[in-house]
Design an enzyme around this catalytic site. Structure first.
Site, PDB file in Angstrom:
ATOM      1  N   CYS A  65      56.392  47.677   6.559  1.00 59.74           N
ATOM      2  CA  CYS A  65      55.578  48.821   6.160  1.00 59.74           C
ATOM      3  C   CYS A  65      55.837  49.983   7.126  1.00 59.74           C
ATOM      4  O   CYS A  65      55.796  49.798   8.343  1.00 59.74           O
ATOM      5  CB  CYS A  65      54.106  48.435   6.193  1.00 59.74           C
ATOM      6  SG  CYS A  65      52.996  49.820   5.842  1.00 59.74           S
ATOM      7  N   CYS A  68      52.416  50.563   9.243  1.00 60.81           N
ATOM      8  CA  CYS A  68      51.799  49.605  10.178  1.00 60.81           C
ATOM      9  C   CYS A  68      52.737  48.503  10.662  1.00 60.81           C
ATOM     10  O   CYS A  68      52.299  47.613  11.394  1.00 60.81           O
ATOM     11  CB  CYS A  68      50.551  48.992   9.550  1.00 60.81           C
ATOM     12  SG  CYS A  68      50.896  47.742   8.300  1.00 60.81           S
ATOM     13  N   CYS A 114      50.481  47.861   0.805  1.00 58.76           N
ATOM     14  CA  CYS A 114      50.482  47.016   1.993  1.00 58.76           C
ATOM     15  C   CYS A 114      49.086  46.412   2.124  1.00 58.76           C
ATOM     16  O   CYS A 114      48.091  47.133   2.119  1.00 58.76           O
ATOM     17  CB  CYS A 114      50.826  47.843   3.226  1.00 58.76           C
ATOM     18  SG  CYS A 114      50.599  46.950   4.776  1.00 58.76           S
ATOM     19  N   CYS A 117      47.351  47.720   5.646  1.00 60.88           N
ATOM     20  CA  CYS A 117      46.881  49.086   5.882  1.00 60.88           C
ATOM     21  C   CYS A 117      46.653  49.880   4.595  1.00 60.88           C
ATOM     22  O   CYS A 117      46.321  51.064   4.654  1.00 60.88           O
ATOM     23  CB  CYS A 117      47.852  49.825   6.788  1.00 60.88           C
ATOM     24  SG  CYS A 117      49.333  50.416   5.947  1.00 60.88           S
ATOM     25  N   CYS A 137      58.923  47.418  -7.449  1.00 58.82           N
ATOM     26  CA  CYS A 137      59.647  48.687  -7.460  1.00 58.82           C
ATOM     27  C   CYS A 137      59.029  49.547  -6.358  1.00 58.82           C
ATOM     28  O   CYS A 137      57.898  50.010  -6.487  1.00 58.82           O
ATOM     29  CB  CYS A 137      59.471  49.317  -8.842  1.00 58.82           C
ATOM     30  SG  CYS A 137      60.360  50.844  -9.070  1.00 58.82           S
TER      31      CYS A 137
HETATM   32 FE    FE Z   1      50.982  48.771   6.195  1.00 62.24          FE
END
Ligand code: FE
Length: 148
Positions: A65, A68, A114, A117, A137
């Protein structure tokens, strides 16, 4: 391996709990991210198809991510969907992704975020390769590759 029924169930009933949760203010995210990363991950934006720099990257590693650093996808499950966005068949671990029903733009889709976060990543579709049949995607701007 996850399938579309799992995705729908998570979107309707809640996703598996993440290892941890990270929450920051809009200003903190804005200070940390590039304007384009902020627009996509925190404002649910979409990058122009085929514009993302990770579209044609096939090096081995883990995609994390961009907000984070939580690992989200492994390069081994990246595939070329010809959609113009990086595509994956499943998350690196079951609770890496949060699934949410998205009825914007007159369509019913499943948003992928995510789970740590709540960064917007992209959408999940049921037209991926067998056996799982899923296509995650994902915007290039939402993830970064940590090479093995
Ligand atoms: Fe994240």
């Amino acid at each position: 391996m996850m399938n579309w029924n799992d995705v729908i169930s998570y979107a309707n009933n809640g996703s598996p709990a993440p290892e941890k949760e990270i929450r920051k203010s809009e200003k903190e995210w804005r200070d940390q991210l590039t304007p384009e990363q902020f627009r996509i991950t925190r404002k649910k934006g979409t990058e122009v198809a085929f514009s993302g720099e990770l579209c044609h990257v096939h090096e081995e590693g883990k995609y994390k991510c961009v907000c984070c650093d939580t690992p989200l996808f492994d390069s081994s499950i990246k595939f070329d969907s010809s959609s113009g966005w990086p595509s994956f068949t499943e998350p690196i671990v079951k609770n890496a992704i949060k699934y949410k029903k998205d009825v914007s733009l007159g369509m019913t889709r499943v948003e992928a975020m995510c789970n740590t976060c709540e960064a917007h990543l992209g959408h999940v579709f049921p037209d991926g390769p067998k056996p799982g049949g899923l296509r995650f995607c994902i915007n290039s701007e939402s993830i970064k590759l940590l090479k093995n």
